[in-house]
Design a protein around this motif. Structure first.
Motif, mmCIF file in Angstrom:
data_model
loop_
_atom_site.group_PDB
_atom_site.id
_atom_site.type_symbol
_atom_site.label_atom_id
_atom_site.label_comp_id
_atom_site.label_asym_id
_atom_site.label_seq_id
_atom_site.Cartn_x
_atom_site.Cartn_y
_atom_site.Cartn_z
ATOM 1 N N GLY A 138 0.815 -1.201 0.000
ATOM 2 C CA GLY A 138 0.000 0.000 0.000
ATOM 3 C C GLY A 138 0.853 1.257 0.000
ATOM 4 N N SER A 139 0.207 2.395 0.176
ATOM 5 C CA SER A 139 0.916 3.668 0.208
ATOM 6 C C SER A 139 0.269 4.574 1.245
ATOM 7 N N VAL A 140 1.082 5.494 1.799
ATOM 8 C CA VAL A 140 0.605 6.402 2.843
ATOM 9 C C VAL A 140 1.169 7.797 2.591
ATOM 10 N N ARG A 141 0.499 8.774 3.167
ATOM 11 C CA ARG A 141 0.984 10.162 3.114
ATOM 12 C C ARG A 141 0.807 10.792 4.490
ATOM 13 N N PHE A 142 1.865 11.451 4.951
ATOM 14 C CA PHE A 142 1.831 12.099 6.253
ATOM 15 C C PHE A 142 1.424 13.567 6.102
ATOM 16 N N ARG A 143 0.919 14.124 7.165
ATOM 17 C CA ARG A 143 0.478 15.517 7.158
ATOM 18 C C ARG A 143 1.670 16.444 6.932
ATOM 19 N N GLY A 144 1.454 17.471 6.090
ATOM 20 C CA GLY A 144 2.509 18.422 5.786
ATOM 21 C C GLY A 144 3.436 17.990 4.673
ATOM 22 N N SER A 145 3.139 16.857 4.019
ATOM 23 C CA SER A 145 3.979 16.359 2.936
ATOM 24 C C SER A 145 3.103 15.943 1.760
ATOM 25 N N ASP A 146 3.605 16.214 0.534
ATOM 26 C CA ASP A 146 2.904 15.800 -0.672
ATOM 27 C C ASP A 146 3.420 14.468 -1.205
ATOM 28 N N LYS A 147 4.420 13.892 -0.553
ATOM 29 C CA LYS A 147 5.052 12.664 -1.014
ATOM 30 C C LYS A 147 4.297 11.442 -0.509
ATOM 31 N N TRP A 148 3.990 10.553 -1.455
ATOM 32 C CA TRP A 148 3.380 9.273 -1.100
ATOM 33 C C TRP A 148 4.488 8.244 -0.878
ATOM 34 N N ILE A 149 4.469 7.580 0.253
ATOM 35 C CA ILE A 149 5.494 6.603 0.586
ATOM 36 C C ILE A 149 4.985 5.217 0.216
ATOM 37 N N GLN A 150 5.769 4.519 -0.606
ATOM 38 C CA GLN A 150 5.443 3.160 -1.012
ATOM 39 C C GLN A 150 6.723 2.416 -1.365
ATOM 40 N N LYS A 151 6.629 1.110 -1.573
ATOM 41 C CA LYS A 151 7.809 0.313 -1.891
ATOM 42 C C LYS A 151 8.284 0.609 -3.314
ATOM 43 N N ASP A 152 9.612 0.519 -3.509
ATOM 44 C CA ASP A 152 10.169 0.675 -4.843
ATOM 45 C C ASP A 152 10.354 -0.692 -5.503
ATOM 46 N N GLU A 153 11.120 -0.709 -6.600
ATOM 47 C CA GLU A 153 11.314 -1.963 -7.338
ATOM 48 C C GLU A 153 12.059 -3.011 -6.519
ATOM 49 N N ASP A 154 12.866 -2.555 -5.564
ATOM 50 C CA ASP A 154 13.634 -3.475 -4.718
ATOM 51 C C ASP A 154 12.933 -3.782 -3.397
ATOM 52 N N ASP A 155 11.642 -3.458 -3.317
ATOM 53 C CA ASP A 155 10.852 -3.671 -2.103
ATOM 54 C C ASP A 155 11.402 -2.897 -0.911
ATOM 55 N N GLU A 156 12.012 -1.751 -1.181
ATOM 56 C CA GLU A 156 12.526 -0.889 -0.124
ATOM 57 C C GLU A 156 11.614 0.325 0.018
ATOM 58 N N TYR A 157 11.557 0.866 1.221
ATOM 59 C CA TYR A 157 10.771 2.072 1.465
ATOM 60 C C TYR A 157 11.382 2.844 2.635
ATOM 61 N N ASP A 158 11.092 4.121 2.670
ATOM 62 C CA ASP A 158 11.710 5.022 3.646
ATOM 63 C C ASP A 158 10.691 5.409 4.711
ATOM 64 N N LEU A 159 10.777 4.721 5.849
ATOM 65 C CA LEU A 159 9.928 5.037 6.998
ATOM 66 C C LEU A 159 10.776 4.986 8.264
ATOM 67 N N PRO A 160 10.475 5.821 9.242
ATOM 68 C CA PRO A 160 11.250 5.818 10.495
ATOM 69 C C PRO A 160 11.154 4.482 11.214
ATOM 70 N N ARG A 161 12.216 4.129 11.913
ATOM 71 C CA ARG A 161 12.263 2.895 12.689
ATOM 72 C C ARG A 161 12.037 3.153 14.174
ATOM 73 N N HIS A 162 11.677 4.364 14.500
ATOM 74 C CA HIS A 162 11.402 4.710 15.896
ATOM 75 C C HIS A 162 10.324 5.792 15.918
ATOM 76 N N HIS A 163 9.792 6.058 17.071
ATOM 77 C CA HIS A 163 8.706 7.040 17.193
ATOM 78 C C HIS A 163 9.223 8.456 17.001
ATOM 79 N N ILE A 164 8.538 9.215 16.153
ATOM 80 C CA ILE A 164 8.872 10.616 15.919
ATOM 81 C C ILE A 164 7.631 11.454 16.195
ATOM 82 N N PRO A 165 7.619 12.242 17.251
ATOM 83 C CA PRO A 165 6.451 13.072 17.551
ATOM 84 C C PRO A 165 6.154 14.027 16.391
#
Length: 278
Positions: A138-165
Motif C-alpha cells: 500500500g501507500s501512505v501520506r503524512f500531514r505536511g507532505s505531498d510525497k506518497w510513501i510506497q515500496k520501490d522496485e527493490d521492495d525498499e521504502y523510507d519510513l522511520p524505525r522509531h517514534h517521531i512526535p
C-alpha cells in the motif's frame, strides 16, 4: 492433595482386570469422582481450581476488546471445524493437496497480519500503521507532505524505525492489497486520518467494515469502498464515523435496499455524500 472425611476405597480395592471387562452386572458400580462425603470447604476448593484451570477467555468476550455487532452470528463452538475435518476421509489427490496448500498459505498470511501491541507501543499508532500498509504494497501520506510513501522496485521504502512526535498519517491507500480480517486491527487510533481507501480489496466485506468503523477514526472524511464485497447491510455501522463526508461505492442506486440504506445514512449525517465517483 485433598482429605476425605470417609474413605471410599474399600470397594475399589475389590476390582480386578477380569471384573472390569466382564460387562454389566447386578452389582452397584463404584462411585467415580467427588462424592457427597467430601468436606464442603474441600468441594469449594475443587470448584475454584477447576475454574482457574479453564482455558483463557476468548478475545471477543474480553471486556476491553472491540464488540462487533456481527458477534451475534458467530459460533461459540470453535472446535466444530476441527472435529468435522477429522471425520473426513483423507484425500491425497493433486487437487486436494493444492487446495490444502493454498489454505495453509492463507492461514499463515492471516496470522502474519495480526496486531502486534509492541510495534504500536514502540513506533506509535501512525508510524506502526504506515509500516503495516507499505510493507504489504500500500501507500501512505503524512500531514505536511505531498510525497506518497510506497515500496520501490527493490521492495525498499523510507519510513522511520522509531517514534517521531509530530508524524501524523493523513491518507492511507490499501488499493489492491491482500488484507485479512486479522489485519484490520492494525489500522486503529489514527486521530488525524482523513482519507482511507480499500478500492479493489476483494476480501473486504461487511465484517471488515464493521471492524474498521470501530477502530477510533474520529477525523475520517473520505472512505473508498469501490471494488469491495461490502453490501448495503454493512453500511449500517458507519454511524461510528461522525466526520465522514464522502463515501465511494460501486453503485449507490443498485437496488431498493441500497437506496434505502443510503437515504438513511444521509439523513443521519446531512454532510455525507454517498456516490460512485467524485
Amino acid at each position: 492433595m485433598y482429605k476425605l472425611v470417609r474413605s471410599t476405597t474399600t470397594r475399589l480395592s475389590t476390582l480386578n482386570r477380569a471384573s472390569v471387562h466382564r460387562g454389566p452386572t447386578n452389582d452397584v458400580p463404584p462411585a467415580i469422582g467427588p462424592t457427597p462425603d467430601l468436606d464442603p470447604e474441600i468441594s469449594k476448593k475443587i470448584q475454584e481450581d477447576k475454574k482457574r484451570l479453564q482455558w483463557r477467555t476468548p478475545y471477543s468476550d474480553r471486556p476491553d476488546s472491540f464488540y462487533s455487532a456481527f458477534k451475534l452470528f458467530a459460533s461459540e463452538n470453535r472446535n466444530s471445524e476441527l472435529v468435522e475435518k477429522m471425520q473426513q476421509p483423507i484425500d491425497l489427490s493433486p487437487s486436494a493437496i493444492l487446495e490444502w496448500w493454498q489454505k495453509r498459505r492463507t492461514t499463515i498470511e492471516a496470522h502474519m497480519q495480526k496486531f502486534i501491541p509492541e510495534r504500536h507501543a514502540t513506533l506509535g499508532d501512525d508510524i506502526a500503521t504506515a509500516h503495516f500498509i507499505v510493507h504489504r504494497g500500500g501507500s501512505v501520506r503524512f500531514r505536511g507532505s505531498d510525497k506518497w510513501i510506497q515500496k520501490d522496485e527493490d521492495d525498499e521504502y523510507d519510513l522511520p524505525r522509531h517514534h517521531i512526535p509530530g508524524m501524523v498519517l493523513e491518507e492511507v491507500r490499501c488499493d489492491g492489497m491482500t488484507l485479512f480480517y486479522e489485519g484490520m486491527e492494525n489500522i486503529q487510533k489514527l486521530l488525524r486520518l482523513k482519507h482511507l481507501s480499500f478500492e479493489k480489496v476483494a476480501r473486504f466485506d461487511d465484517w471488515y467494515l464493521d471492524r474498521i468503523s470501530g477502530n477510533v477514526l474520529p477525523s475520517l472524511e473520505r472512505l473508498n469502498l469501490r471494488g469491495t464485497s461490502v453490501t448495503h447491510r454493512g453500511l449500517n455501522c458507519l454511524y461510528r464515523l461522525p466526520s465522514l463526508k464522502v463515501l465511494l461505492v460501486d453503485d449507490p442506486e443498485k437496488d431498493i435496499h441500497w437506496k434505502l440504506t443510503v437515504a438513511m445514512l444521509e439523513e443521519w449525517n446531512p454532510n455525507l455524500r454517498v456516490v460512485a465517483s467524485e
